[in-house]
Design a protein around this motif. Sequence first.
Motif, PDB file in Angstrom:
ATOM      1  N   LYS A   4       0.927  -1.118  -0.119  1.00 15.60           N
ATOM      2  CA  LYS A   4       0.020  -0.058  -0.039  1.00 15.60           C
ATOM      3  C   LYS A   4       0.845   1.159  -0.081  1.00 15.60           C
ATOM      4  O   LYS A   4       2.130   1.188   0.538  1.00 15.60           O
ATOM      5  N   PRO A 260      -6.510   6.162  -0.068  1.00 13.09           N
ATOM      6  CA  PRO A 260      -8.011   5.758  -0.885  1.00 13.09           C
ATOM      7  C   PRO A 260      -8.925   5.416   0.228  1.00 13.09           C
ATOM      8  O   PRO A 260      -8.770   4.713   1.010  1.00 13.09           O
ATOM      9  N   ARG A 261     -10.110   5.895  -0.186  1.00 16.89           N
ATOM     10  CA  ARG A 261     -11.207   5.582   0.693  1.00 16.89           C
ATOM     11  C   ARG A 261     -11.672   4.100   0.667  1.00 16.89           C
ATOM     12  O   ARG A 261     -12.244   3.735   1.764  1.00 16.89           O
ATOM     13  N   SER A 262     -11.353   3.573  -0.337  1.00 17.66           N
ATOM     14  CA  SER A 262     -11.701   2.140  -0.305  1.00 17.66           C
ATOM     15  C   SER A 262     -10.686   1.254   0.699  1.00 17.66           C
ATOM     16  O   SER A 262     -11.303   0.113   0.816  1.00 17.66           O
ATOM     17  N   ARG A 263      -9.795   1.606   1.001  1.00 15.12           N
ATOM     18  CA  ARG A 263      -8.782   0.925   1.781  1.00 15.12           C
ATOM     19  C   ARG A 263      -8.248   1.876   3.119  1.00 15.12           C
ATOM     20  O   ARG A 263      -7.098   2.338   2.990  1.00 15.12           O
ATOM     21  N   PRO A 264      -9.320   2.168   3.961  1.00 12.63           N
ATOM     22  CA  PRO A 264      -8.676   3.056   5.011  1.00 12.63           C
ATOM     23  C   PRO A 264      -8.070   2.544   5.772  1.00 12.63           C
ATOM     24  O   PRO A 264      -7.942   1.292   6.227  1.00 12.63           O
ATOM     25  N   SER A 300      -4.423  -2.471   8.436  1.00 14.92           N
ATOM     26  CA  SER A 300      -4.862  -1.247   8.433  1.00 14.92           C
ATOM     27  C   SER A 300      -5.250  -0.682   9.576  1.00 14.92           C
ATOM     28  O   SER A 300      -6.323   0.411   9.736  1.00 14.92           O
TER      29      SER A 300
END
Length: 415
Positions: A4, A260-264, A300
């Motif tokens: 990431k 990215p909001r998809s992978r906070p 995450s």
Amino acid sequence: MQLKANPFRPDKPIDNFELFAGRAHELTVLIRSMFNTGHGNARHMIVTGPRGIGKSSFINQIHSVTDNGGDVLAKLGIDAGGFRFRFPVFKCRARKEFSTEQVVTALLEAMPTKISSENIRSIVGDFVDQWKPKVTVPGLLTLEHQTEAATDIGREFVRTVSNLWSAIKDERDGIIFIIDEIDTVAESSGIASFLKVTTEELVDAGLDQVVFYLVGVDGAMEHLMQDHPSVARVFENVELRPMNRSESREVVHRTLNSVPRSRPVRISDESLEWVVDTASGYPSFIHTLCFEAFEYDSDSYLDKDDFDKAADEVVSRIKRAELGQLLRAAGAGDYRRILIAMAQCESTLVPLAYIGTEIGRPSNELSSYMNSLVKRGIIEREDRAIYRFVDPLLRLYVQKLDVLEPTLSSLFDEK
Ligand SMILES: Nc1ncnc2c1ncn2[C@@H]1O[C@H](COP(=O)(O)OP(=O)(O)OP(=O)(O)O)[C@@H](O)[C@H]1O
Ligand SMILES: [Mg+2]
């Protein structure tokens, strides 16, 4: 393992206002200065502060104001009455060994593309051709104008700026010149005399919409003053101090919000408070610690485990040589004993009485040691009888001294 992209940027100044935390008061001072400049009352400023405090990132926000001032003004609650901050910004970074000619020509050459037309390129080009030091033999500069006084280049500069202004004034509100890292040339290049002459000539020429912003580490103004004492009257000082806790938290939150909001990615409250404490208000250290924790994280969620590994990585590898050198510069024996006691204190702000108890000495016997450590730039006095490490990472380093440098933890250097 899923890779990431790491949003933390140790040692890279920020441009993007979305990522820029805090500094509301200082930004307001800057915007007022820009506003007054646009209304023909330029107030030159020098932004100072310790290394890594965020000076370059701060001055970069001028672009946020000139490009799309709306967001900045809205966040600060400023009503500029429709003023549009249409300034071309010329910006250069001074380098050690640069002469005044090099700084000034680099400044004009950094022409914003927005105003770059044939006509303007030739106005600036004439100046640069005349003043840019010519390189004849590789690596050897012939400074054609070395003997010329700062007055000459100052006058020429003002004449050039005057022509430039005549060409753009219908579409622009003023002109901004920024010299970052002015400290690297402050003492030796004669730049202070140039600045003094130039700012006075600008007023004489009626160019009150032209402003200089200088940026440099603490002490830059003192160095400029050694070159020309009255330069201090011309530049208002904006001092960047360590961030408060809420600004420090904002650095982390804004940066994490940019993934990215998809992978906070989130951070635990405990770790956030640890980072805020450990970094002592220096955004550079927040970025350094969070960058490493982000690299270690696998779920995450940045937590204590990630930051323990990050701290280890930073002090035992990334900054090891630098911190080891700093510790040696502090001195051995009682000096080292004091630093070990300070590092073991739970708080980053250490009362003198605590140090006295830890090393078994009355506090009044410690003052000369503390003064020497302050002079050597290792610790600083936060308040009466309260001290902290100048470099917050040195505290972490000393905490791990047994493991990292068993010979140093013995208090005395080996002969
Ligand atoms: N207001 C801020 N919000 C978030 N991050 C910041 C802020 N100011 C600085 N930073 C971060 O802190 C680090 C140091 O910032 P910067 O390079 O602007 O400091 P500096 O004072 O110019 O340092 P130097 O003295 O080395 O030139 C960078 O990683 C930058 O991204
Ligand atoms: Mg900088």
